[in-house]
Design a protein around this motif. Structure first.
Motif: not given
Length: 947
Positions: A499-504
């Motif tokens: 989904a991404g690489r920062l805040g989950s």
């Protein structure tokens, strides 16, 4: 009787062999010494005579090379544009850089003896008043290239040692006749020639005055040679004997330089020449007698010693063969001692290795018995031959119970049919030469299951056949359990990373509860507990963006695809941030959506950078669209934000299509890959964050290669991070081509000098074959050399105009015509074609080609023999409104021709420069009867107008 005893009786003792060897050496020694003494005496005398003569010739040749180099430099300086324009300071700097010698000086002298330039004097002292020492009659007596010895008179403005000068005539300011001279100290003429004592070298000028002397130079320079030396050196190079000025009888070798007609003497005292021969004769006589006596004595002495040493080594070898460990023998023969030491060491090693092998076997057995892993040895049919005790203790079995049974019969609990069949398959594959490996499950008595990592490998005998099998089995049950747990954990992590690489964040759809990371809370500007529910973080979203979030989430759940959207949040501080959100839907076993797991990415800086970049692009667009040079702008990700029409024309893509692309990774068909505006090169500057100025080429298909000087400047936002890249290019193609042409001309200059020397030699040989006397040879030779010089003059004087093709070819080929041949009086060289005027660049290239072809014809082709002919024809053809010159060069009657085995400079010049620079058609055929060269050159309008 044994074979060993028979071999012992048939051999002869070592002493006998050494005695015969000594006698064989002694007999020819006396004959050899007598012959050698006579030969050495004769050879030494002849060697010194040859050495004196050859050294004189070598020194003369070395002086000629030095003078020839200075003469070439003087001629080159005489044609320097700065001298012709009267810029003497510029000329002085170039001259000193050209001659490259701290000892030499450059003078420019008028006919009256006034020095316009003297690099030994400061500029303020020039021009210097006329001086007799620098009159033309002294610098260039009788118009010679090289002067005689020049002595600085009393009161000279440049005191110092005597000099010699190498000259060339020139014009200063295009009107004042002058003499360009390179002055060199006379003492430097013999420097670096390797003249060592007792050899002495002397150099005399045309007036028989001493120019320099390798020893005691200051005492002899300027003295006149004795009359006896003048008489002895009048002829060809040779040797003679005469006393020196000090009365010492000496052996002289003499020669004469080609340039300057100076005389070279190389001499050594006769006492030195004869001393070596006397010493060698005495030494050889004594050596011969000594060798004869020594050979006989040593043969007897060392024969007895060597025989005794060999007998002791033989006894020691017998003890080693009986299994004993004897001490090394000590004899007077080193080789026998070395053999004894090797035998003793081999006996000790054999004993130690036997003990080590037994200990190693015990340790290996103990180690294997304590291993939990199973290690066993099988027969090729699967029968257990050996097994370690460790795993047997674990399952409560004794070693003797399992030996002799099949491997698949000792599994815990009797094993299952699939496991037994898997083991049989592994045994068959290993017996066939493979090394199979597999994971095997077996049930335990307590109901649990055991997972084993089993591998079977073959053991081969000396013939390469499989004789045994080795089995290893390791309990990996816990590893498999850990792997399953790790795979489940990795799956959750993969979903988050996807989904991404920062805040989950993780939202439970049935309760609405939300679990967020610290980074997500930081993006929203609150504590994590403030985002416990999905509705909690929706309240921070701008109202106009909330519907977009709900719609994206509904579509992701209904259509089972990733959730992606972008919205704005307002922090409690009032600051607005841009957030990119992406997630995946986690479903239960029945396919119902349970969780939404994703990440939030703060893209505020990127959006602000894009806005800043858009403003900069708008500012540059007006400038860029009207600029003739390529200009483009990229954002931080390398996508084109702006490209002006000049760049679009180069890459062959409209500007509007370039915007938003990165280059070869998009649909731009790789137009910019490897050339101007290349994606990889631009991204390297963006990543480095520092501006660069580089050279890049245009890569548009079907267009002429262009070279650009590109200035690449990164743009930075308020935090100092790179937000984009601005690139401005300037077309420097013509400048680069000018540099290439200049480099080619320098290479051609060096090559033409060598070819000119070869041409002069060929003309001399051809003239000598037809001349009846010296006077006829001189007249014909001078005429041909002058004709060759006219060719170079024609090319130089018309460097920027047009040159008639016929004049160009006549200037190149006139020296080789040589009169008619054959019964009908057919000329050797025939030139036929209309009058055609060529631009200077085309004429220069064709002149260079004609020079290469003519030189090759004289050296190897039809003009190298008296009966060879050359036919040069040309014509002007018109096709499609364009005019072109078609030239043919045909050689016949020369030596048989074969294609060259390598491509030299001349061939590269003919094929690549003419073919590449002017888009010419070049064809060279190396037929056996002679070379055929054809050339087609397009004629530009200025050449047509000149006609």
């Amino acid at each position: 009787m044994s074979a060993t005893g028979s071999a012992t009786r048939h051999g002869r003792p070592l002493v006998w062999h050494l005695a015969v060897f000594g006698a064989a050496l002694t007999a020819p020694v006396f004959v050899f010494v007598a012959i050698l003494m006579w030969w050495v005496a004769q050879a030494e005398e002849a060697r010194f005579e040859r050495s004196a003569a050859s050294r004189a010739v070598e020194i003369a040749a070395a002086v000629d090379r030095e003078l020839a180099g200075l003469a070439a430099a003087a001629r080159a300086l005489a044609t320097d544009p700065a001298l012709a324009e009267g810029r003497l300071e510029v000329f002085a700097g170039r001259a000193m850089a050209a001659i490259g010698s701290a000892e030499a000086a450059v003078l420019v002298t008028t006919r009256e003896g006034e020095r316009l330039l003297d690099t030994r004097l400061p500029r303020s002292a020039l021009p210097a008043a006329p001086s007799e020492a620098y009159a033309w009659e002294r610098l260039s007596p009788g118009g010679a290239i090289v002067s005689d010895l020049i002595l600085a008179g009393p009161g000279a403005d440049v005191p110092g040692e005597p000099i010699v000068a190498v000259n060339a005539r020139a014009l200063v300011g295009d009107s004042v006749p002058a003499l360009v001279s390179i002055a060199l100290p006379a003492s430097a003429l013999l420097h670096g020639l390797g003249i060592r004592e007792p050899l002495v070298a002397v150099l005399f000028d045309r007036r028989a005055v001493v120019l320099t002397r390798s020893r005691d130079h200051p005492d002899y320079v300027g003295d006149r040679a004795p009359e006896i030396l003048l008489e002895r050196t009048a002829g060809l190079p040779g040797v003679f004997r005469a006393p020196t000025r000090d009365g010492v009888p000496s052996l002289f070798g003499h020669a004469r330089t080609r340039l300057g007609q100076w005389t070279v003497l190389a001499f050594v005292p006769e006492s030195v020449a004869s001393a070596s021969a006397r010493t060698m004769l005495g030494t050889l006589a004594a050596l011969g007698l000594t060798l004869a006596a020594l050979a006989g004595g040593l043969a007897a002495l060392f024969g007895r010693r060597a025989a005794a040493a060999i007998r002791r080594v033989r006894r020691m070898a017998r003890l080693v063969g009986q299994g004993e460990t004897p001490d090394p023998v000590v004899t007077s023969v080193r080789e026998a001692n070395e053999v004894g030491e090797a035998l003793a060491l081999a006996a000790r090693d054999l004993r130690d290795r036997s003990a080590d092998l037994a200990a190693s076997e015990r340790r290996l057995t103990e180690t294997l018995d304590n291993l939990i892993a199973l290690v066993a040895v099988l027969e090729p049919d699967g029968t257990l031959a050996d097994i370690n005790r460790g795993p047997l203790r674990t399952i409560g079995r004794a070693r003797q119970e399992v030996l002799g049974r099949k491997l698949w019969e000792i599994l815990p609990g009797g094993g299952e049919a699939p496991a037994r069949e898997a083991l049989r398959r592994l045994v068959r594959e290993a017996a066939a030469g493979g090394a199979p490996r597999t994971d095997l499950e077996a049930p335990l008595a307590d109901g649990s299951r055991l997972v084993l990592d089993v591998q079977i490998a073959p053991l081969r005998d000396a013939d390469g056949r499989v004789s045994r099998l080795v089995v290893s089995a390791l309990d990996v049950t816990e590893r498999e359990r850990a792997s399953a747990s790790l795979r489940e954990s990795e799956e959750r992590l993969r979903l988050a990373i996807e989904a991404g690489r920062l805040g989950s964040w993780d939202v439970a759809l049935d309760t609405g509860r939300c679990v967020v990371s610290e980074r997500t809370a930081e993006i929203f500007g609150v504590e994590p507990r403030a985002l416990a529910l999905h509705a909690d973080w929706l309240q921070f979203v701008l109202p106009e963006d909330r519907a977009k979030i709900q719609e994206a989430l509904a579509v992701a759940i209904a259509e089972d695809r990733p959730y992606r959207t972008e919205f704005r949040v307002v922090r409690p501080s009032g600051e607005t941030r841009f957030v990119a959100s992406s997630a995946v839907i986690k479903r239960d076993a029945r396919g119902r959506a349970e969780h939404v797991i994703g990440v939030h990415l703060d893209v505020t800086d990127e959006r602000r950078a894009e806005e800043e970049l858009r403003r900069a692009v708008d500012l540059l667009r007006v400038i860029g669209e009207t600029a003739p040079d390529p200009i483009w702008v990229r954002d931080a990700k390398g996508r084109f934000a702006f490209a002006n029409p000049a760049l679009a024309k180069i890459v062959g893509t409209p500007p509007e299509r370039l915007v938003g692309w990165t280059g070869p990774d998009d649909d731009a068909d790789g137009q910019t890959e490897g050339g101007i505006a290349g994606f990889a090169a631009d991204m390297a500057v963006i990543r480095a964050g520092e501006g660069r100025t580089v050279e890049e080429e245009s890569a548009a298909p079907g267009s002429t290669r262009r070279i650009y000087l590109v200035s690449k400047t990164p743009m930075h936002d308020e935090r100092g991070r790179v937000s984009g890249l601005v690139c401005v290019a300037s077309d420097i193609s013509e400048h680069k081509r000018a540099e290439e042409r200049q480099a080619l001309m320098v290479r051609e200059l060096h090559h033409r000098v060598k070819n000119s020397l070869a041409t002069v030699q060929a003309i001399a040989n051809a003239t000598a074959r037809t001349a009846t006397d010296i006077a006829a040879f001189r007249e014909a030779f001078n005429a041909r050399i002058v004709s060759l010089a006219r060719t170079h003059t024609l090319l130089t004087e018309n460097a920027w105009g047009v040159i008639p093709l016929r004049d160009l070819l006549v200037a190149e080929l006139a020296p080789y015509e040589g009169g008619p041949i054959g019964a009908e009086g057919t000329p050797r060289v025939v030139m036929r074609g209309p009058d055609v005027a060529l631009p200077s660049d085309v004429a220069l290239s064709i002149g260079m080609a004609a020079h290469e072809l003519a030189t090759n014809a004289v050296k190897y082709g039809s003009l190298s023999v008296p009966t060879g002919t050359l036919r040069v024809s040309w014509d002007v053809e018109t096709s499609g409104g364009r005019r072109s010159l078609r030239l043919s060069w045909v050689e016949r009657g020369g030596p048989p021709v074969a294609p060259p085995t390598r491509q030299g400079f001349g061939t590269r010049l003919l094929r690549h420069m003419l073919g590449g620079q002017f888009s010419s058609d070049v064809d060279m055929r190396f037929d056996r009867e002679g070379l055929t060269f054809t050339l087609g050159v397009p004629l530009v309008e200025r050449a047509a107008a000149a006609e």
